[in-house]
Write a protein that holds these residues in place. Structure first.
Motif, mmCIF file in Angstrom:
data_model
loop_
_atom_site.group_PDB
_atom_site.id
_atom_site.type_symbol
_atom_site.label_atom_id
_atom_site.label_comp_id
_atom_site.label_asym_id
_atom_site.label_seq_id
_atom_site.Cartn_x
_atom_site.Cartn_y
_atom_site.Cartn_z
ATOM 1 N N MET A 1 0.846 -1.162 0.000
ATOM 2 C CA MET A 1 0.000 0.000 0.000
ATOM 3 C C MET A 1 0.898 1.233 0.000
ATOM 4 O O MET A 1 1.841 1.309 0.765
ATOM 5 N N THR A 2 0.611 2.174 -0.865
ATOM 6 C CA THR A 2 1.411 3.394 -0.962
ATOM 7 C C THR A 2 0.583 4.597 -0.552
ATOM 8 O O THR A 2 -0.637 4.607 -0.719
ATOM 9 N N GLN A 3 1.268 5.594 -0.003
ATOM 10 C CA GLN A 3 0.625 6.831 0.404
ATOM 11 C C GLN A 3 1.574 7.990 0.159
ATOM 12 O O GLN A 3 2.796 7.824 0.208
ATOM 13 N N ASP A 4 1.014 9.166 -0.053
ATOM 14 C CA ASP A 4 1.811 10.379 -0.161
ATOM 15 C C ASP A 4 2.103 10.894 1.246
ATOM 16 O O ASP A 4 1.259 10.784 2.139
ATOM 17 N N ALA A 5 3.290 11.446 1.432
ATOM 18 C CA ALA A 5 3.682 11.964 2.737
ATOM 19 C C ALA A 5 4.663 13.111 2.553
ATOM 20 O O ALA A 5 5.160 13.353 1.452
ATOM 21 N N VAL A 6 4.949 13.804 3.638
ATOM 22 C CA VAL A 6 5.940 14.876 3.652
ATOM 23 C C VAL A 6 6.920 14.552 4.775
ATOM 24 O O VAL A 6 6.516 14.251 5.903
ATOM 25 N N VAL A 7 8.205 14.618 4.473
ATOM 26 C CA VAL A 7 9.235 14.353 5.469
ATOM 27 C C VAL A 7 9.301 15.535 6.427
ATOM 28 O O VAL A 7 9.407 16.686 6.003
ATOM 29 N N THR A 8 9.213 15.252 7.730
ATOM 30 C CA THR A 8 9.293 16.323 8.728
ATOM 31 C C THR A 8 10.637 16.342 9.443
ATOM 32 O O THR A 8 11.118 17.401 9.816
ATOM 33 N N LYS A 9 11.240 15.157 9.655
ATOM 34 C CA LYS A 9 12.557 15.073 10.306
ATOM 35 C C LYS A 9 13.336 13.925 9.690
ATOM 36 O O LYS A 9 12.756 12.944 9.235
ATOM 37 N N VAL A 10 14.649 14.067 9.698
ATOM 38 C CA VAL A 10 15.532 13.002 9.216
ATOM 39 C C VAL A 10 16.474 12.639 10.366
ATOM 40 O O VAL A 10 16.998 13.523 11.045
ATOM 41 N N PHE A 11 16.671 11.354 10.583
ATOM 42 C CA PHE A 11 17.539 10.878 11.656
ATOM 43 C C PHE A 11 18.779 10.220 11.071
ATOM 44 O O PHE A 11 18.769 9.730 9.943
ATOM 45 N N LYS A 12 19.843 10.170 11.840
ATOM 46 C CA LYS A 12 21.117 9.626 11.374
ATOM 47 C C LYS A 12 21.083 8.110 11.179
ATOM 48 O O LYS A 12 21.930 7.568 10.493
ATOM 49 N N ASN A 13 20.117 7.440 11.760
ATOM 50 C CA ASN A 13 20.046 5.976 11.657
ATOM 51 C C ASN A 13 19.348 5.497 10.388
ATOM 52 O O ASN A 13 19.006 4.329 10.271
ATOM 53 N N GLY A 14 19.114 6.400 9.424
ATOM 54 C CA GLY A 14 18.477 6.022 8.171
ATOM 55 C C GLY A 14 16.959 6.052 8.210
ATOM 56 O O GLY A 14 16.299 5.595 7.280
ATOM 57 N N MET A 15 16.421 6.608 9.272
ATOM 58 C CA MET A 15 14.973 6.710 9.408
ATOM 59 C C MET A 15 14.549 8.169 9.228
ATOM 60 O O MET A 15 15.373 9.086 9.334
ATOM 61 N N ALA A 16 13.271 8.359 8.948
ATOM 62 C CA ALA A 16 12.715 9.702 8.817
ATOM 63 C C ALA A 16 11.317 9.716 9.413
ATOM 64 O O ALA A 16 10.608 8.703 9.394
#
Length: 135
Positions: free
Chosen positions: A1-16
């Motif tokens: 399932m896909t959804q549109d999103a907006v990145v609010t924060k980026v973390f150093k561990n490869g997560m957002a």
């Protein structure tokens, strides 16, 4: 399932952290009626494989099977137990009032079990999202 999103924060561990707009039954046009009482934006964590930056629009993806199984558990299981509760009461020869009471009791038990299970499942094995594309 896909959804549109907006990145609010980026973390150093490869997560957002991403913000996903939740659609409503009225077509997500809240500017017209403003009657929505629910938060229309959900924050989630997603694996940032495309190295998106804060503010970028992205497409996130999750396993559809996890979403569908959660929906099945939430919507179908309580209704099935509602009918089973009525059928058991009818097979015991109880009156109509007791049949209805038993069916609602079975429904309430099912809802309680679903809530406990989903809270446990959310902590142990949450639904995982991944950013697959930039928009």
């Amino acid at each position: 399932m896909t959804q549109d999103a907006v990145v609010t924060k980026v973390f150093k561990n490869g997560m957002a952290e991403v913000a996903v707009s939740r659609g409503t039954a009225c077509g997500s046009n809240c500017g017209n009626c403003e009657s929505c009482v629910f938060q229309n934006e959900i924050k989630a964590f997603a694996k940032n494989t495309v190295h998106a930056k804060p503010g970028e629009k992205v497409i996130i993806e999750s396993l559809s099977s996890r979403i569908f199984s959660a929906a099945f558990l939430l919507y179908i299981v309580p209704m099935v137990l509602f009918v089973i509760g009525y059928a058991i009461a009818a097979s015991l020869g109880l009156g109509e009032g007791m049949r209805v009471l038993c069916s609602f009791a079975a429904f309430a038990v099912a809802v309680a079990v679903v809530i406990v299970y989903q809270r446990h499942s959310k902590r142990k094995n949450p639904i995982k999202f991944e950013i697959t594309q930039l928009r």
